[in-house]
Design an enzyme around this catalytic site. Structure first.
Site, PDB file in Angstrom:
ATOM      1  N   LYS A  77       0.855  -1.189   0.000  1.00 35.00           N
ATOM      2  CA  LYS A  77       0.000   0.000   0.000  1.00 35.00           C
ATOM      3  C   LYS A  77       0.892   1.239   0.000  1.00 35.00           C
ATOM      4  CE  LYS A  77      -3.938   1.865   2.686  1.00 35.00           C
ATOM      5  NZ  LYS A  77      -4.828   1.575   3.824  1.00 35.00           N
ATOM      6  N   SER A 152      -9.675   1.420   2.823  1.00 36.58           N
ATOM      7  CA  SER A 152      -8.862   2.222   1.946  1.00 36.58           C
ATOM      8  C   SER A 152      -7.790   1.436   1.205  1.00 36.58           C
ATOM      9  CB  SER A 152      -8.195   3.342   2.744  1.00 36.58           C
ATOM     10  OG  SER A 152      -7.312   2.797   3.720  1.00 36.58           O
ATOM     11  N   SER A 176      -9.669  -0.923   7.016  1.00 34.28           N
ATOM     12  CA  SER A 176      -9.125  -0.797   5.665  1.00 34.28           C
ATOM     13  C   SER A 176      -8.375  -1.997   5.124  1.00 34.28           C
ATOM     14  CB  SER A 176      -8.222   0.428   5.574  1.00 34.28           C
ATOM     15  OG  SER A 176      -9.026   1.564   5.458  1.00 34.28           O
TER      16      SER A 176
HETATM   17  N1  GLN Z   1     -13.071   3.698   6.371  1.00 37.46           N
HETATM   18  C1  GLN Z   1     -12.457   4.097   7.606  1.00 37.46           C
HETATM   19  C2  GLN Z   1     -12.085   5.547   7.556  1.00 37.46           C
HETATM   20  O1  GLN Z   1     -12.347   6.150   6.572  1.00 37.46           O
HETATM   21  C3  GLN Z   1     -11.256   3.249   7.879  1.00 37.46           C
HETATM   22  C4  GLN Z   1     -10.068   3.640   7.131  1.00 37.46           C
HETATM   23  C5  GLN Z   1      -8.862   2.828   7.453  1.00 37.46           C
HETATM   24  O2  GLN Z   1      -8.952   1.789   8.093  1.00 37.46           O
HETATM   25  N2  GLN Z   1      -7.721   3.338   7.051  1.00 37.46           N
HETATM   26  O3  GLN Z   1     -11.559   6.088   8.461  1.00 37.46           O
END
Ligand code: GLN
Length: 470
Positions: A77, A152, A176
Protein backbone atom coordinates in the site's frame (compact mmCIF):
# COMPACT_ATOMS: atom_id res chain seq x y z
CA UNK A 1 1.75 -21.59 -12.96
CA UNK A 2 -1.67 -20.05 -12.51
CA UNK A 3 -0.84 -16.78 -10.83
CA UNK A 4 -4.52 -15.80 -10.45
CA UNK A 5 -5.11 -18.39 -7.76
CA UNK A 6 -1.60 -19.35 -6.66
CA UNK A 7 -1.00 -19.14 -2.91
CA UNK A 8 2.21 -17.94 -1.31
CA UNK A 9 2.63 -21.34 0.32
CA UNK A 10 2.35 -23.17 -3.04
CA UNK A 11 4.67 -20.71 -4.77
CA UNK A 12 7.22 -21.34 -1.99
CA UNK A 13 7.15 -25.07 -2.69
CA UNK A 14 7.42 -24.55 -6.45
CA UNK A 15 10.33 -22.12 -6.11
CA UNK A 16 12.13 -24.49 -3.75
CA UNK A 17 11.53 -27.41 -6.12
CA UNK A 18 12.87 -25.26 -8.99
CA UNK A 19 9.66 -25.70 -10.98
CA UNK A 20 10.15 -22.07 -11.96
CA UNK A 21 12.49 -19.28 -10.95
CA UNK A 22 11.74 -16.14 -8.99
CA UNK A 23 12.48 -14.28 -12.21
CA UNK A 24 9.83 -16.27 -14.11
CA UNK A 25 7.30 -15.73 -11.33
CA UNK A 26 8.02 -11.99 -11.28
CA UNK A 27 7.83 -11.77 -15.10
CA UNK A 28 4.43 -13.47 -15.07
CA UNK A 29 3.21 -10.84 -12.63
CA UNK A 30 4.70 -7.96 -14.61
CA UNK A 31 2.93 -9.24 -17.73
CA UNK A 32 -0.38 -9.50 -15.90
CA UNK A 33 0.08 -6.01 -14.48
CA UNK A 34 0.89 -4.58 -17.89
CA UNK A 35 -2.25 -6.17 -19.28
CA UNK A 36 -4.73 -5.45 -16.45
CA UNK A 37 -3.51 -2.52 -14.39
CA UNK A 38 -4.36 0.25 -16.87
CA UNK A 39 -8.04 -0.70 -16.40
CA UNK A 40 -7.92 -1.72 -12.72
CA UNK A 41 -5.65 1.07 -11.37
CA UNK A 42 -4.56 -1.16 -8.50
CA UNK A 43 -0.94 0.00 -8.70
CA UNK A 44 0.03 3.67 -8.73
CA UNK A 45 3.56 2.64 -9.66
CA UNK A 46 5.21 -0.60 -10.72
CA UNK A 47 8.84 -0.54 -9.64
CA UNK A 48 11.56 -0.51 -12.30
CA UNK A 49 13.81 -2.89 -10.36
CA UNK A 50 11.46 -5.90 -10.07
CA UNK A 51 13.60 -8.07 -12.35
CA UNK A 52 16.75 -7.16 -10.44
CA UNK A 53 15.03 -8.01 -7.16
CA UNK A 54 13.95 -11.35 -8.63
CA UNK A 55 17.44 -12.17 -9.92
CA UNK A 56 18.80 -11.47 -6.46
CA UNK A 57 16.18 -13.80 -4.94
CA UNK A 58 17.18 -16.50 -7.45
CA UNK A 59 20.76 -16.20 -6.27
CA UNK A 60 19.67 -16.63 -2.67
CA UNK A 61 17.67 -19.69 -3.81
CA UNK A 62 20.71 -21.09 -5.62
CA UNK A 63 22.70 -20.79 -2.42
CA UNK A 64 19.90 -22.62 -0.59
CA UNK A 65 19.52 -19.73 1.85
CA UNK A 66 15.87 -18.96 1.13
CA UNK A 67 13.35 -17.95 3.76
CA UNK A 68 9.52 -18.14 3.68
CA UNK A 69 9.15 -15.12 1.38
CA UNK A 70 12.24 -15.31 -0.81
CA UNK A 71 11.16 -14.60 -4.38
CA UNK A 72 7.49 -14.03 -3.47
CA UNK A 73 6.03 -11.04 -5.39
CA UNK A 74 4.10 -8.72 -3.07
CA UNK A 75 2.32 -5.38 -3.32
CA UNK A 76 2.66 -2.57 -0.80
CA UNK A 77 0.00 0.00 0.00
CA UNK A 78 1.32 3.42 -0.92
CA UNK A 79 1.51 4.61 2.67
CA UNK A 80 4.24 2.17 3.77
CA UNK A 81 7.78 3.42 3.23
CA UNK A 82 10.29 1.71 0.95
CA UNK A 83 13.56 3.61 0.97
CA UNK A 84 14.27 5.44 -2.28
CA UNK A 85 10.79 4.84 -3.70
CA UNK A 86 8.04 7.41 -3.90
CA UNK A 87 5.33 7.16 -1.27
CA UNK A 88 2.32 9.39 -1.88
CA UNK A 89 -0.50 8.20 0.41
CA UNK A 90 -2.53 8.83 -2.78
CA UNK A 91 -2.33 12.55 -2.00
CA UNK A 92 -1.24 15.46 -4.15
CA UNK A 93 0.61 16.83 -1.14
CA UNK A 94 3.06 13.89 -1.23
CA UNK A 95 2.90 13.15 -4.96
CA UNK A 96 6.65 13.30 -5.51
CA UNK A 97 7.83 12.52 -2.02
CA UNK A 98 10.59 9.90 -1.83
CA UNK A 99 10.82 7.70 1.28
CA UNK A 100 14.05 8.45 3.17
CA UNK A 101 14.07 5.13 5.06
CA UNK A 102 12.46 1.68 5.14
CA UNK A 103 9.42 0.94 7.29
CA UNK A 104 10.16 -1.85 9.75
CA UNK A 105 7.77 -4.08 7.80
CA UNK A 106 9.69 -3.32 4.60
CA UNK A 107 12.99 -4.07 6.32
CA UNK A 108 11.72 -7.44 7.53
CA UNK A 109 10.44 -8.34 4.06
CA UNK A 110 13.72 -7.28 2.47
CA UNK A 111 15.60 -9.47 4.93
CA UNK A 112 13.61 -12.39 3.51
CA UNK A 113 14.28 -11.27 -0.10
CA UNK A 114 10.59 -10.84 -0.89
CA UNK A 115 9.86 -8.96 -4.11
CA UNK A 116 8.16 -5.58 -4.10
CA UNK A 117 6.18 -5.26 -7.33
CA UNK A 118 4.91 -1.76 -6.71
CA UNK A 119 2.88 0.60 -4.58
CA UNK A 120 -0.89 0.26 -4.54
CA UNK A 121 -3.69 2.79 -4.61
CA UNK A 122 -5.65 3.86 -1.54
CA UNK A 123 -8.08 6.47 -0.34
CA UNK A 124 -6.04 9.61 0.29
CA UNK A 125 -4.18 9.15 3.59
CA UNK A 126 -6.24 5.95 4.05
CA UNK A 127 -9.43 7.96 4.64
CA UNK A 128 -12.29 6.08 3.08
CA UNK A 129 -13.91 2.73 2.38
CA UNK A 130 -13.93 2.56 -1.42
CA UNK A 131 -10.58 3.88 -2.79
CA UNK A 132 -12.59 6.60 -4.53
CA UNK A 133 -10.88 9.25 -2.39
CA UNK A 134 -7.52 8.68 -4.11
CA UNK A 135 -6.09 11.79 -5.77
CA UNK A 136 -4.98 9.50 -8.61
CA UNK A 137 -8.25 7.92 -9.72
CA UNK A 138 -10.36 5.15 -8.29
CA UNK A 139 -9.41 1.46 -8.27
CA UNK A 140 -11.96 -0.87 -9.88
CA UNK A 141 -13.27 -4.10 -8.44
CA UNK A 142 -11.60 -6.98 -10.34
CA UNK A 143 -14.92 -8.87 -10.68
CA UNK A 144 -17.09 -5.91 -11.69
CA UNK A 145 -15.44 -2.69 -12.89
CA UNK A 146 -18.55 -0.64 -12.10
CA UNK A 147 -18.02 -1.43 -8.41
CA UNK A 148 -15.46 -0.43 -5.81
CA UNK A 149 -12.97 -2.93 -4.31
CA UNK A 150 -13.44 -1.51 -0.81
CA UNK A 151 -10.99 0.73 0.94
CA UNK A 152 -8.86 2.22 1.95
CA UNK A 153 -6.48 -0.61 0.92
CA UNK A 154 -8.49 -1.14 -2.30
CA UNK A 155 -5.41 -1.17 -4.53
CA UNK A 156 -3.81 -3.95 -2.47
CA UNK A 157 -7.03 -5.98 -2.50
CA UNK A 158 -7.59 -5.53 -6.24
CA UNK A 159 -3.96 -6.48 -6.94
CA UNK A 160 -4.24 -9.79 -5.06
CA UNK A 161 -7.73 -10.64 -6.33
CA UNK A 162 -6.88 -9.58 -9.88
CA UNK A 163 -3.81 -11.84 -10.13
CA UNK A 164 -1.33 -8.96 -9.91
CA UNK A 165 0.43 -10.02 -6.67
CA UNK A 166 0.51 -13.15 -4.50
CA UNK A 167 -0.12 -11.12 -1.37
CA UNK A 168 -0.19 -7.53 -0.24
CA UNK A 169 0.09 -5.28 2.76
CA UNK A 170 -2.43 -2.67 3.72
CA UNK A 171 -3.11 -0.58 6.77
CA UNK A 172 -6.22 -0.88 8.91
CA UNK A 173 -7.27 2.10 11.01
CA UNK A 174 -10.98 1.31 10.99
CA UNK A 175 -11.31 -1.63 8.64
CA UNK A 176 -9.12 -0.80 5.67
CA UNK A 177 -7.60 -4.27 5.42
CA UNK A 178 -10.62 -6.34 6.46
CA UNK A 179 -13.31 -4.53 4.44
CA UNK A 180 -11.53 -4.63 1.04
CA UNK A 181 -10.54 -8.24 1.77
CA UNK A 182 -14.21 -9.02 2.41
CA UNK A 183 -15.43 -7.23 -0.72
CA UNK A 184 -12.78 -8.89 -2.90
CA UNK A 185 -13.01 -12.43 -1.49
CA UNK A 186 -9.65 -12.42 0.31
CA UNK A 187 -8.35 -13.03 3.80
CA UNK A 188 -7.51 -9.79 5.63
CA UNK A 189 -5.97 -9.46 9.08
CA UNK A 190 -5.96 -6.42 11.35
CA UNK A 191 -3.47 -7.61 13.95
CA UNK A 192 -3.57 -6.69 17.63
CA UNK A 193 -2.49 -3.08 18.14
CA UNK A 194 1.27 -3.11 18.69
CA UNK A 195 2.10 -6.50 17.18
CA UNK A 196 3.33 -5.19 13.81
CA UNK A 197 5.49 -2.09 14.00
CA UNK A 198 3.97 1.15 12.69
CA UNK A 199 7.42 2.63 12.07
CA UNK A 200 7.42 3.85 8.48
CA UNK A 201 3.64 3.76 8.06
CA UNK A 202 2.34 7.25 7.25
CA UNK A 203 0.41 8.07 10.41
CA UNK A 204 -3.37 8.48 10.20
CA UNK A 205 -4.98 7.65 13.56
CA UNK A 206 -1.99 6.58 15.61
CA UNK A 207 -3.91 4.80 18.37
CA UNK A 208 -5.88 2.85 15.74
CA UNK A 209 -3.45 2.19 12.87
CA UNK A 210 -2.09 -1.27 12.19
CA UNK A 211 -0.41 -2.74 9.13
CA UNK A 212 -1.90 -6.06 8.02
CA UNK A 213 -1.77 -8.64 5.21
CA UNK A 214 -4.28 -9.34 2.40
CA UNK A 215 -3.96 -12.86 1.00
CA UNK A 216 -5.79 -15.64 -0.81
CA UNK A 217 -5.63 -18.12 2.06
CA UNK A 218 -5.52 -18.12 5.84
CA UNK A 219 -2.19 -19.94 5.72
CA UNK A 220 -0.75 -17.10 3.61
CA UNK A 221 -2.03 -14.49 6.08
CA UNK A 222 -0.24 -16.36 8.84
CA UNK A 223 2.97 -16.45 6.76
CA UNK A 224 2.92 -12.68 6.15
CA UNK A 225 1.97 -11.96 9.74
CA UNK A 226 4.79 -14.12 11.10
CA UNK A 227 7.26 -12.47 8.75
CA UNK A 228 6.46 -8.95 9.88
CA UNK A 229 5.42 -8.99 13.55
CA UNK A 230 7.62 -8.36 16.55
CA UNK A 231 8.69 -5.71 19.03
CA UNK A 232 10.48 -2.74 17.49
CA UNK A 233 12.55 -0.15 19.34
CA UNK A 234 11.40 2.36 16.69
CA UNK A 235 7.74 1.95 17.70
CA UNK A 236 7.20 2.56 21.39
CA UNK A 237 3.70 1.07 21.16
CA UNK A 238 4.93 -2.27 19.84
CA UNK A 239 4.59 -5.23 22.17
CA UNK A 240 7.00 -8.06 23.08
CA UNK A 241 6.41 -11.70 22.07
CA UNK A 242 5.60 -12.65 25.66
CA UNK A 243 2.41 -10.67 25.17
CA UNK A 244 0.79 -13.25 22.92
CA UNK A 245 -2.33 -14.94 24.18
CA UNK A 246 -1.81 -18.64 24.82
CA UNK A 247 -5.26 -19.62 26.03
CA UNK A 248 -6.53 -23.03 25.04
CA UNK A 249 -9.35 -23.53 22.60
CA UNK A 250 -12.86 -23.67 24.04
CA UNK A 251 -14.47 -24.27 20.65
CA UNK A 252 -17.01 -21.60 21.46
CA UNK A 253 -17.92 -18.57 19.35
CA UNK A 254 -19.78 -15.51 20.56
CA UNK A 255 -22.41 -13.89 18.35
CA UNK A 256 -23.51 -10.34 19.25
CA UNK A 257 -26.93 -10.62 17.58
CA UNK A 258 -28.08 -7.27 19.03
CA UNK A 259 -25.57 -5.55 16.74
CA UNK A 260 -26.80 -7.26 13.58
CA UNK A 261 -29.83 -5.07 13.10
CA UNK A 262 -30.76 -2.31 10.68
CA UNK A 263 -28.73 -1.64 7.57
CA UNK A 264 -27.31 -5.12 7.03
CA UNK A 265 -28.02 -6.63 3.62
CA UNK A 266 -30.32 -9.66 4.17
CA UNK A 267 -28.22 -11.84 1.85
CA UNK A 268 -25.07 -10.98 3.81
CA UNK A 269 -26.86 -11.85 7.03
CA UNK A 270 -28.03 -15.15 5.58
CA UNK A 271 -24.51 -16.16 4.54
CA UNK A 272 -23.28 -15.18 8.00
CA UNK A 273 -25.88 -17.38 9.68
CA UNK A 274 -25.12 -20.25 7.30
CA UNK A 275 -21.44 -20.04 8.14
CA UNK A 276 -22.22 -20.10 11.86
CA UNK A 277 -24.23 -23.29 11.31
CA UNK A 278 -21.34 -24.88 9.47
CA UNK A 279 -19.04 -24.06 12.37
CA UNK A 280 -21.57 -25.66 14.69
CA UNK A 281 -21.50 -28.78 12.53
CA UNK A 282 -17.73 -29.10 12.99
CA UNK A 283 -18.02 -28.88 16.76
CA UNK A 284 -18.18 -25.19 17.68
CA UNK A 285 -20.71 -24.08 20.24
CA UNK A 286 -22.43 -20.74 19.58
CA UNK A 287 -23.15 -18.35 22.43
CA UNK A 288 -25.21 -15.17 22.36
CA UNK A 289 -23.06 -12.35 23.66
CA UNK A 290 -23.77 -8.72 24.42
CA UNK A 291 -21.48 -5.86 23.46
CA UNK A 292 -23.82 -2.90 24.06
CA UNK A 293 -21.11 -0.23 23.86
CA UNK A 294 -20.23 -1.40 20.34
CA UNK A 295 -23.45 0.27 19.17
CA UNK A 296 -21.65 3.58 19.69
CA UNK A 297 -18.45 2.43 17.99
CA UNK A 298 -19.07 4.24 14.74
CA UNK A 299 -19.85 7.53 16.49
CA UNK A 300 -16.79 7.28 18.74
CA UNK A 301 -14.52 6.29 15.87
CA UNK A 302 -15.53 9.31 13.80
CA UNK A 303 -14.43 11.52 16.69
CA UNK A 304 -11.19 9.79 17.71
CA UNK A 305 -10.07 9.20 14.14
CA UNK A 306 -10.43 12.79 12.84
CA UNK A 307 -8.92 14.10 16.10
CA UNK A 308 -5.78 12.03 15.61
CA UNK A 309 -5.74 12.65 11.87
CA UNK A 310 -5.90 16.42 12.33
CA UNK A 311 -2.90 16.27 14.65
CA UNK A 312 -0.92 13.87 12.42
CA UNK A 313 -1.56 15.84 9.25
CA UNK A 314 -0.37 19.12 10.80
CA UNK A 315 3.14 18.14 9.67
CA UNK A 316 2.20 18.68 6.01
CA UNK A 317 2.81 22.40 6.12
CA UNK A 318 4.52 23.07 2.81
CA UNK A 319 7.86 23.37 4.56
CA UNK A 320 8.88 19.96 5.80
CA UNK A 321 7.42 17.50 3.28
CA UNK A 322 6.27 17.33 -0.30
CA UNK A 323 4.24 20.03 -2.00
CA UNK A 324 5.09 23.65 -1.25
CA UNK A 325 3.15 26.56 -2.70
CA UNK A 326 4.57 30.07 -2.70
CA UNK A 327 2.80 32.63 -0.53
CA UNK A 328 3.15 36.16 0.78
CA UNK A 329 3.87 34.99 4.32
CA UNK A 330 4.05 31.72 6.23
CA UNK A 331 0.28 31.55 6.88
CA UNK A 332 -0.32 32.06 3.20
CA UNK A 333 2.08 29.16 2.41
CA UNK A 334 0.13 26.91 4.80
CA UNK A 335 -3.24 27.87 3.33
CA UNK A 336 -2.18 27.54 -0.27
CA UNK A 337 -0.22 24.28 0.16
CA UNK A 338 -2.83 22.53 2.27
CA UNK A 339 -5.72 23.90 0.21
CA UNK A 340 -4.21 22.58 -2.99
CA UNK A 341 -2.56 19.43 -1.63
CA UNK A 342 -5.39 17.91 0.40
CA UNK A 343 -8.58 16.44 -1.07
CA UNK A 344 -12.10 16.97 0.22
CA UNK A 345 -12.29 14.06 2.68
CA UNK A 346 -8.91 14.93 4.21
CA UNK A 347 -9.98 18.53 4.74
CA UNK A 348 -13.26 17.32 6.25
CA UNK A 349 -11.41 15.15 8.77
CA UNK A 350 -9.04 17.96 9.71
CA UNK A 351 -11.99 20.28 10.33
CA UNK A 352 -13.90 17.73 12.43
CA UNK A 353 -10.76 16.75 14.32
CA UNK A 354 -9.80 20.31 15.12
CA UNK A 355 -13.35 20.98 16.31
CA UNK A 356 -13.59 17.97 18.66
CA UNK A 357 -10.19 18.81 20.15
CA UNK A 358 -10.92 22.52 20.63
CA UNK A 359 -10.95 23.80 24.23
CA UNK A 360 -14.72 24.26 24.31
CA UNK A 361 -15.61 20.80 22.97
CA UNK A 362 -12.83 18.42 23.95
CA UNK A 363 -14.69 17.19 27.04
CA UNK A 364 -17.99 16.73 25.23
CA UNK A 365 -16.54 14.85 22.25
CA UNK A 366 -12.96 13.62 22.30
CA UNK A 367 -12.77 12.69 25.99
CA UNK A 368 -16.21 11.05 25.93
CA UNK A 369 -15.15 8.96 22.93
CA UNK A 370 -11.96 7.94 24.73
CA UNK A 371 -14.01 6.93 27.78
CA UNK A 372 -16.21 4.80 25.57
CA UNK A 373 -13.11 2.99 24.28
CA UNK A 374 -12.35 1.86 27.84
CA UNK A 375 -15.87 0.52 28.20
CA UNK A 376 -15.65 -1.27 24.85
CA UNK A 377 -12.33 -2.88 25.75
CA UNK A 378 -13.70 -4.07 29.08
CA UNK A 379 -16.88 -5.47 27.53
CA UNK A 380 -14.93 -7.36 24.88
CA UNK A 381 -12.50 -8.76 27.47
CA UNK A 382 -15.41 -10.01 29.59
CA UNK A 383 -17.09 -11.67 26.61
CA UNK A 384 -13.81 -13.32 25.57
CA UNK A 385 -13.46 -14.96 28.96
CA UNK A 386 -16.13 -17.41 27.81
CA UNK A 387 -15.64 -17.66 24.05
CA UNK A 388 -12.67 -18.06 21.68
CA UNK A 389 -13.75 -15.26 19.38
CA UNK A 390 -16.65 -13.02 18.48
CA UNK A 391 -18.13 -13.42 14.99
CA UNK A 392 -19.70 -10.61 12.96
CA UNK A 393 -20.06 -9.82 9.27
CA UNK A 394 -17.07 -7.79 8.05
CA UNK A 395 -19.10 -5.42 5.93
CA UNK A 396 -22.87 -4.84 5.99
CA UNK A 397 -23.05 -5.12 2.17
CA UNK A 398 -21.17 -6.66 -0.75
CA UNK A 399 -19.09 -4.38 -3.01
CA UNK A 400 -21.15 -1.31 -3.90
CA UNK A 401 -21.22 0.75 -7.08
CA UNK A 402 -18.73 3.53 -7.64
CA UNK A 403 -20.39 6.87 -6.83
CA UNK A 404 -23.12 5.18 -4.78
CA UNK A 405 -22.02 6.62 -1.44
CA UNK A 406 -21.37 10.27 -2.14
CA UNK A 407 -22.84 11.23 1.22
CA UNK A 408 -19.91 10.87 3.66
CA UNK A 409 -22.19 9.51 6.38
CA UNK A 410 -23.32 6.69 4.08
CA UNK A 411 -19.66 5.89 3.42
CA UNK A 412 -18.85 5.93 7.15
CA UNK A 413 -21.72 3.51 7.82
CA UNK A 414 -19.89 0.90 5.70
CA UNK A 415 -17.44 0.60 8.63
CA UNK A 416 -19.99 -0.31 11.27
CA UNK A 417 -18.55 -3.78 12.03
CA UNK A 418 -14.87 -2.97 11.61
CA UNK A 419 -14.19 0.28 13.49
CA UNK A 420 -15.12 -1.04 16.97
CA UNK A 421 -12.28 -3.53 16.67
CA UNK A 422 -9.66 -0.79 16.16
CA UNK A 423 -11.08 1.19 19.08
CA UNK A 424 -10.37 -1.81 21.35
CA UNK A 425 -6.98 -2.70 19.82
CA UNK A 426 -8.08 -6.34 19.48
CA UNK A 427 -7.24 -8.44 16.40
CA UNK A 428 -9.84 -8.89 13.64
CA UNK A 429 -9.73 -11.20 10.67
CA UNK A 430 -11.98 -11.38 7.62
CA UNK A 431 -12.28 -14.66 5.75
CA UNK A 432 -14.51 -15.32 2.71
CA UNK A 433 -17.76 -17.16 3.50
CA UNK A 434 -19.48 -17.25 0.12
CA UNK A 435 -20.92 -14.85 -2.40
CA UNK A 436 -24.14 -13.13 -3.41
CA UNK A 437 -25.27 -12.45 -6.96
CA UNK A 438 -25.65 -8.83 -8.04
CA UNK A 439 -26.13 -7.91 -11.73
CA UNK A 440 -25.22 -11.53 -12.60
CA UNK A 441 -21.84 -11.28 -10.85
CA UNK A 442 -20.87 -13.37 -7.82
CA UNK A 443 -19.74 -10.84 -5.23
CA UNK A 444 -17.77 -12.15 -2.25
CA UNK A 445 -18.88 -11.77 1.35
CA UNK A 446 -16.57 -11.86 4.38
CA UNK A 447 -16.96 -13.40 7.83
CA UNK A 448 -15.20 -11.49 10.60
CA UNK A 449 -13.64 -12.98 13.71
CA UNK A 450 -12.55 -10.78 16.61
CA UNK A 451 -10.21 -12.23 19.21
CA UNK A 452 -8.46 -11.46 22.45
CA UNK A 453 -5.44 -9.13 22.40
CA UNK A 454 -2.56 -11.21 21.08
CA UNK A 455 -4.95 -13.99 20.07
CA UNK A 456 -4.14 -14.08 16.34
CA UNK A 457 -3.38 -17.80 16.41
CA UNK A 458 -6.90 -18.55 17.63
CA UNK A 459 -8.33 -16.50 14.75
CA UNK A 460 -6.21 -18.36 12.20
CA UNK A 461 -7.40 -21.73 13.52
CA UNK A 462 -11.09 -20.78 13.38
CA UNK A 463 -10.69 -19.03 10.02
CA UNK A 464 -9.17 -22.21 8.60
CA UNK A 465 -12.35 -24.00 9.68
CA UNK A 466 -14.38 -21.39 7.82
CA UNK A 467 -12.15 -21.87 4.79
CA UNK A 468 -12.67 -25.64 4.93
CA UNK A 469 -16.42 -25.55 5.44
CA UNK A 470 -17.64 -22.73 3.21
N1 GLN B 1 -13.07 3.70 6.37
C1 GLN B 1 -12.46 4.10 7.61
C2 GLN B 1 -12.09 5.55 7.56
O1 GLN B 1 -12.35 6.15 6.57
C3 GLN B 1 -11.26 3.25 7.88
C4 GLN B 1 -10.07 3.64 7.13
C5 GLN B 1 -8.86 2.83 7.45
O2 GLN B 1 -8.95 1.79 8.09
N2 GLN B 1 -7.72 3.34 7.05
O3 GLN B 1 -11.56 6.09 8.46
Amino acid sequence: MNIDTLSIASARKALDAKEYSARELAEAHLNAIEHTNPELNAYLEVFDDVRAQADHADEVLRRGEQKALTGIPLAMKDNILIQGKRVSAASKILENYVAPYDATVTKKLKAQHAIFLGRTNLDEFAMGSSTENSAFGRTKHPLDPSRIPGGSSGGSAAAVKGGLALGAFGSDTGGSVRQPASLCGLVGLKPTYGTISRYGLIAFGSSLDQIGPLTRTVEDARILYDATRGADPNDSTSVPDSFFDKRSHKKKIGVPRDLLVAGVDPDVLQLFEQQLKKLEEVGYELADVKLPSFTFGLAAYYIVNPAEASANLARFDGIRYGLSEDGGDITDVYFKTRGKGFGKEVRRRILIGTYVLSAGYVDAYYRKAEQLRDVMRAELATVLENVDAVAMPTSPTPAFKAGEKEDPLAMYAADIFTVPVNLTGAPGLSVPCGSVVRDSVNLPVGFQLVGAHGGEEMLFVIAEQVENTR
